[in-house]
Design an enzyme around this catalytic site. Structure first.
Site, short mmCIF file in Angstrom:
data_model
loop_
_atom_site.label_atom_id
_atom_site.label_comp_id
_atom_site.label_asym_id
_atom_site.label_seq_id
_atom_site.Cartn_x
_atom_site.Cartn_y
_atom_site.Cartn_z
N HIS A 120 0.85 -1.19 0.00
CA HIS A 120 0.00 0.00 0.00
C HIS A 120 0.89 1.25 0.00
O HIS A 120 2.07 1.16 0.36
CB HIS A 120 -0.90 0.01 1.24
CG HIS A 120 -2.01 -1.01 1.18
ND1 HIS A 120 -3.04 -1.02 2.10
CD2 HIS A 120 -2.24 -2.03 0.32
CE1 HIS A 120 -3.86 -2.02 1.79
NE2 HIS A 120 -3.40 -2.66 0.73
N GLU A 122 1.08 3.86 1.97
CA GLU A 122 1.67 4.25 3.26
C GLU A 122 2.80 3.30 3.67
O GLU A 122 3.87 3.74 4.10
CB GLU A 122 0.61 4.27 4.36
CG GLU A 122 -0.55 5.22 4.12
CD GLU A 122 -1.71 4.56 3.38
OE1 GLU A 122 -1.48 3.74 2.47
OE2 GLU A 122 -2.87 4.86 3.73
N CYS A 150 -5.76 2.14 5.89
CA CYS A 150 -6.43 0.90 6.29
C CYS A 150 -5.78 0.43 7.61
O CYS A 150 -4.76 0.97 8.02
CB CYS A 150 -6.27 -0.14 5.19
SG CYS A 150 -4.61 -0.81 5.12
N CYS A 153 -1.97 -0.29 7.30
CA CYS A 153 -1.15 0.92 7.17
C CYS A 153 -1.14 1.72 8.46
O CYS A 153 -0.12 2.27 8.86
CB CYS A 153 -1.64 1.78 6.02
SG CYS A 153 -1.33 1.05 4.42
ZN LIG Z 1 -3.27 0.34 3.61
#
Ligand SMILES: [Zn+2]
Length: 229
Positions: A120, A122, A150, A153
């Site tokens: 992801h 991040e 999320c 992250c």
């Molecule tokens: Zn994430």
């Protein structure tokens, strides 16, 4: 000596009301007043009121400066989100790590490119920032994410000890076009003490920046037919 705004206000207030026989000497830079006359207490109160008024003004200017700064870095994260889609690297998510007002790294979602569901924006940004700074503690850094992180992250942000998180779109905007899953409901995360007691400042962008961040999903959803059902 240049008159401060507070002094100007006091002087014009006195003039407007035609208050007689008051000699007012002011040290405008320090907001100190030596008053000769009967109205000492009254004018001191007045001056203090105006001083606090000026404080409010400077606090507002400070808040505006923080806002401008946040918007600048958040826009960069949003640009990254578009880049992720343009390059075919991953979903429309971007993240920027900032240290002392300088961008350390500017990254986007690399899930497709790396064939890695954990890549992801991040997480990628944290990995890259740690590599670049050659340390695992990012407690002097801030992270700007185009979308609310999320749970994975958010945990990574916590593990890196980042001091501040600023995000653009709400997680629901991503979930609405199929990113994330029903098992990862933003409210479930927000409601936890893990989130609420997180040792970092969490700020959601407002106004135009939030709209720009949420538009990313609408503008890119055709690129993700699997997600636009
Ligand atoms: Zn994430």
């Amino acid at each position: 000596m240049a008159e401060s705004m507070a002094c100007k206000k006091v002087l014009s207030w006195i003039k407007d009301r035609g208050i007689p026989s008051v000699d007012l000497y002011t040290d405008c830079s320090n907001f100190r007043a030596l008053l000769v006359g009967d109205s000492l207490r009254f004018l001191t109160t007045l001056l203090l009121t105006f001083k606090s008024d000026e404080n409010i003004h400077s606090s507002m200017e400070e808040a505006n400066a923080v806002q401008d700064r946040d918007h600048k870095f958040l826009r960069r994260a949003v640009e990254e989100a578009y880049k992720a889609v343009e390059c075919g690297h991953g979903g429309p998510f971007g993240a920027v790590v900032v240290c002392n007002d300088e961008v350390v790294v500017s990254c986007h979602n690399m899930v497709f490119n790396n064939t890695d569901p954990t890549a992801h924006a991040e997480v990628t940004a944290i990995r890259e920032a740690c590599k670049k700074l050659n340390r695992v503690n990012l407690s002097d850094c801030e992270i700007y994410a185009s979308c609310e992180p999320c749970p994975m992250c958010f945990s990574a942000i916590q593990f890196s000890q980042m001091k501040r998180l600023v995000y653009g779109a709400k997680a629901e905007a991503a979930i609405a076009i199929g990113f994330g899953s029903d098992r990862i409901i933003a409210d479930a995360l927000r409601g936890t003490t893990f989130y609420q007691k997180a040792n970092l400042e969490i700020k959601r962008a407002d106004g135009n920046e939030a709209i720009i961040a949420e538009q990313v999903f609408e503008n890119t959803k055709d690129k993700f037919p699997i997600h636009s059902k």
